[in-house]
Write a protein that holds these residues in place. Structure first.
Motif, PDB file in Angstrom:
ATOM      1  N   SER A  35      -3.747  -6.217   2.302  1.00 54.81           N
ATOM      2  CA  SER A  35      -3.462  -7.717   2.901  1.00 54.81           C
ATOM      3  C   SER A  35      -4.705  -8.383   2.647  1.00 54.81           C
ATOM      4  N   PRO A  36      -4.574  -9.752   2.165  1.00 53.09           N
ATOM      5  CA  PRO A  36      -5.802 -10.576   2.051  1.00 53.09           C
ATOM      6  C   PRO A  36      -6.242 -11.061   3.379  1.00 53.09           C
ATOM      7  N   LYS A  37      -5.525 -10.889   4.265  1.00 51.50           N
ATOM      8  CA  LYS A  37      -5.998 -11.426   5.694  1.00 51.50           C
ATOM      9  C   LYS A  37      -6.718 -10.540   6.426  1.00 51.50           C
ATOM     10  N   ARG A  71      -8.578  -5.599  12.555  1.00 52.40           N
ATOM     11  CA  ARG A  71      -7.227  -5.203  11.567  1.00 52.40           C
ATOM     12  C   ARG A  71      -6.284  -4.579  12.379  1.00 52.40           C
ATOM     13  N   ARG A  79      -9.396  -9.608   5.371  1.00 58.29           N
ATOM     14  CA  ARG A  79     -10.826  -9.882   4.699  1.00 58.29           C
ATOM     15  C   ARG A  79     -11.711 -10.116   5.885  1.00 58.29           C
ATOM     16  N   THR A  83      -7.942  -4.591   2.479  1.00 61.81           N
ATOM     17  CA  THR A  83      -8.078  -5.745   1.719  1.00 61.81           C
ATOM     18  C   THR A  83      -7.603  -5.381   0.191  1.00 61.81           C
TER      19      THR A  83
END
Lengths: 165, 102
Positions: B59-61, B70, B63, B95
């Motif tokens: 997930s880009p979240k 996380r 990053r 990511t």
């Protein structure tokens, strides 16, 4: 010397930090490994003469105990079972990783005490076990500790902690 | 917000997927029930059902977030499950860059 002290631990007696006068014990015990229990300070009071009460109520809440645990022990793990006999694969893994480093490992078995278990979860805002704290900082669970071990980050974090600490 | 009742009937694995997918905008989301691997260990007695899962999320979240952050994001999204019998999660949280994707 170490052997008789670890026997004391098994019987539920703590208070092995000579520097602290009062130590509250939850129904489980605090296991200390590789730590020198006695200081070289010979204040005249031998540990054999210390009262061997299992639970000493000094008014500390479980939350206080957790705070004390992580503050006083450079490497602290809340786990299922004890380091010599983990009762869960994740706890076992975490202990095995940490034992690769020459650091003292302090542990509490959260299976023994539901109140402690809940207090630790609330303290770290983390819902699962094992939970590892290094120098008072919450590090994570077994996934994270393994990851840090593989990346070299864990070695970095533990480098200034030695058995003599 | 609707269809909570319907969700309750689905398996925990599908509920986990549902809860993580949209919140994390996951490009990869794998949820595996490995409860059978932990059958019989302390505190799981009497129920080997939907207690332990492996979760892999890209997930880009994630990053800029530490591993602890996380994992906390994932745990927070699954807090209901954790209070209703979900016992443990093995989490792989990457990511898109770390996963070697586009």
């Amino acid at each position: 010397m170490a052997r008789s002290l670890s026997n004391l631990l098994v019987r539920g007696v703590t208070g092995l930090h000579a520097a602290h006068s009062l130590r509250t014990v939850v129904s489980g015990s605090l296991y200390q490994h590789g730590m020198r229990y006695s200081t070289t300070d010979d204040s005249g009071s031998h540990e054999d003469f210390r009262p061997t009460t299992k639970v000493v109520n000094s008014g500390l809440s479980t939350k206080d105990i957790v705070e004390q645990d992580v503050k006083e022990n450079p490497v602290m793990i809340y786990m299922k079972g004890i380091p010599e006999a983990p009762q869960c694969g994740f706890s076992s893994l975490a202990v095995r990783v940490l034992k690769q480093y020459n650091v003292p490992l302090s542990a509490r078995n959260i299976l023994e005490d539901l109140e402690l278990k809940n207090a630790v979860k609330a303290f770290s805002h983390w819902p699962t076990f094992p939970q590892i704290f290094i120098k008072g900082e919450f590090i994570g669970g077994s996934d994270i500790i393994l990851n840090m071990h593989q990346s070299g980050e864990l070695k970095e974090k533990l480098k200034d902690i030695s058995v003599d600490n | 917000m609707a269809s909570r009742g319907v969700n309750a009937l689905a398996s925990r694995a599908s509920r986990i997927k549902h809860k993580l997918q949209s919140a994390l905008e996951a490009s990869v989301l794998e949820v595996e029930d490995v409860s059978y691997q932990h059958a019989g260990h302390a505190a799981v007695k009497g129920s080997t059902n939907e207690t332990h899962f492996n979760v892999k999320i890209v997930s880009p979240k994630f990053r800029g977030q530490s591993l602890v952050k996380r994992h906390r994001m994932v745990y927070d999204l699954l807090s209901e499950e954790l209070q209703s019998g979900l016992h443990a999660l093995s989490i792989v949280a990457k990511t898109p860059q770390e996963a070697g994707g586009s």
